[in-house]
Design an enzyme around this catalytic site. Structure first.
Site, mmCIF file in Angstrom:
data_model
loop_
_atom_site.group_PDB
_atom_site.id
_atom_site.type_symbol
_atom_site.label_atom_id
_atom_site.label_comp_id
_atom_site.label_asym_id
_atom_site.label_seq_id
_atom_site.Cartn_x
_atom_site.Cartn_y
_atom_site.Cartn_z
ATOM 1 N N GLU A 48 -0.487 -4.894 6.332
ATOM 2 C CA GLU A 48 0.737 -5.026 5.568
ATOM 3 C C GLU A 48 1.789 -6.061 6.270
ATOM 4 O O GLU A 48 2.469 -6.930 5.806
ATOM 5 C CB GLU A 48 1.412 -3.841 5.645
ATOM 6 C CG GLU A 48 0.832 -2.792 4.620
ATOM 7 C CD GLU A 48 1.289 -1.360 4.583
ATOM 8 O OE1 GLU A 48 1.476 -0.793 3.618
ATOM 9 O OE2 GLU A 48 1.660 -0.863 5.778
ATOM 10 N N THR A 63 4.422 4.333 -3.676
ATOM 11 C CA THR A 63 5.273 3.594 -4.473
ATOM 12 C C THR A 63 4.548 1.978 -4.881
ATOM 13 O O THR A 63 4.758 1.644 -5.942
ATOM 14 C CB THR A 63 6.483 3.040 -3.605
ATOM 15 O OG1 THR A 63 6.798 4.442 -2.843
ATOM 16 C CG2 THR A 63 7.835 2.733 -4.278
ATOM 17 N N THR A 99 0.836 -1.104 -0.214
ATOM 18 C CA THR A 99 0.080 -0.050 -0.056
ATOM 19 C C THR A 99 0.930 1.457 -0.150
ATOM 20 O O THR A 99 1.883 1.234 0.759
ATOM 21 C CB THR A 99 -0.934 -0.045 1.236
ATOM 22 O OG1 THR A 99 -1.738 -1.203 1.249
ATOM 23 C CG2 THR A 99 -1.701 1.411 1.376
ATOM 24 N N GLY A 142 0.823 4.849 5.373
ATOM 25 C CA GLY A 142 -0.744 4.886 4.828
ATOM 26 C C GLY A 142 -1.748 4.445 5.658
ATOM 27 O O GLY A 142 -2.927 4.115 5.166
HETATM 28 O O1 LIG Z 1 3.635 1.472 4.960
HETATM 29 C C1 LIG Z 1 2.739 2.139 4.367
HETATM 30 C C2 LIG Z 1 1.404 2.223 3.950
HETATM 31 O O2 LIG Z 1 0.774 1.959 5.208
HETATM 32 C C3 LIG Z 1 3.361 2.578 2.981
HETATM 33 O O3 LIG Z 1 4.323 1.583 2.404
HETATM 34 C C4 LIG Z 1 4.391 3.761 3.302
HETATM 35 O O4 LIG Z 1 3.760 4.717 4.017
HETATM 36 C C5 LIG Z 1 5.258 4.250 2.052
HETATM 37 O O5 LIG Z 1 4.369 4.821 1.346
HETATM 38 P P1 LIG Z 1 4.824 5.824 -0.034
HETATM 39 O O6 LIG Z 1 5.202 4.768 -0.866
HETATM 40 O O7 LIG Z 1 3.593 6.611 -0.605
HETATM 41 O O8 LIG Z 1 5.828 6.750 0.623
#
Ligand SMILES: O=C(CO)[C@H](O)[C@H](O)COP(=O)(O)O
Length: 232
Positions: free
Chosen positions: A105, A31, A28, A99
């Site tokens: 996760e 990226t 999530t 996120g």
């Molecule tokens: O742990 C996460 C979501 O819970 C994401 O992997 C983390 O926040 C990185 O996000 P991004 O790729 O938008 O920087």
């Protein structure tokens, strides 16, 4: 290269690890979204995979890009999870949960034979803690849980603010129906000790310290894409 292009490069490099027939955990975040889009292109041209999404948001993206989905009930063992991170240290310990998807996760990563982190180089740190640590907590007993978390931190010499994550005027609610406390403790010298003690707080459902789960990080930066292997 701008931030989005770096995420795309990391995501593209991760695709080389995806083999036909794999059961994938799908992360999530922004990226991971780039990875999902690129994976969708490969699926459209014949790659056969099945994925377990780590959030409702990711499930929706996977459906949009035609990636077949399953659940951990139907498919309890996965070959590989590919996910982003909020930061990673030289041992590839992670902070995740920016996120809000940390619980799913971690469940998905733990059900996978291996986990690859995809990130841009801004996520690299010498020691975890620059990014506030997300702690997913039961809605019941919020005040008591927050106090207990503060005491755990103090016992380890960690100080800082603990903030209830909000979305607009209301608390942010995770896919699992929980709240998130974002703990800005600064540098965490012993993530393993903090992890163990946090799990002793009854209201803590999960925390964003992912320790020894990722064995490979694919990191995009100004000098290109690097693959980092965790030391065993
Ligand atoms: O742990 C996460 C979501 O819970 C994401 O992997 C983390 O926040 C990185 O996000 P991004 O790729 O938008 O920087």
């Amino acid at each position: 290269m701008d931030a989005r292009s770096l995420k795309i490069e990391a995501a593209r490099a991760a695709l080389a690890h995806v083999k036909d027939g794999m059961r994938l955990g799908i992360g999530t975040g922004s990226t991971a979204e780039e990875f999902i889009r690129l994976l969708g292109e490969r699926v459209a041209s014949g790659l056969t995979v099945i994925g377990v999404p780590t959030s409702e948001r990711t499930a929706e993206s996977c459906r949009r890009f035609g990636i077949p989905l399953t659940t951990l009930d139907e498919t309890p063992e996965l070959d590989l999870t590919i996910d982003g991170a909020d930061e990673f240290d030289p041992e590839l310990n992670l902070i995740k949960g920016g996120g809000g998807a940390l619980l799913r996760e971690k469940i998905v990563a733990a059900a996978s034979k291996s986990m690859i982190v995809i990130a841009d180089e801004s996520k690299a740190v010498d020691a975890l803690g620059r990014f506030p640590l997300p702690i997913e907590v039961n809605q019941f007993g919020l005040g008591a849980t927050e106090l207990a978390v503060r005491r755990v931190a103090e016992a380890l010499g960690l100080e800082g603010t603990i903030a209830l994550r909000r979305r607009g005027d209301a608390p942010f609610v995770t896919d699992g129906g929980h709240f998130i406390l974002d703990a800005s403790f600064g540098r965490i010298p012993d993530p393993s000790a903090l992890s163990g003690r946090l799990f002793c707080v009854p209201g803590v459902v999960e925390h964003g310290l992912f320790l020894k789960l990722a064995r490979i990080a694919i990191v995009a930066g100004a000098d290109g894409v690097k693959t980092i292997h965790a030391r065993d």
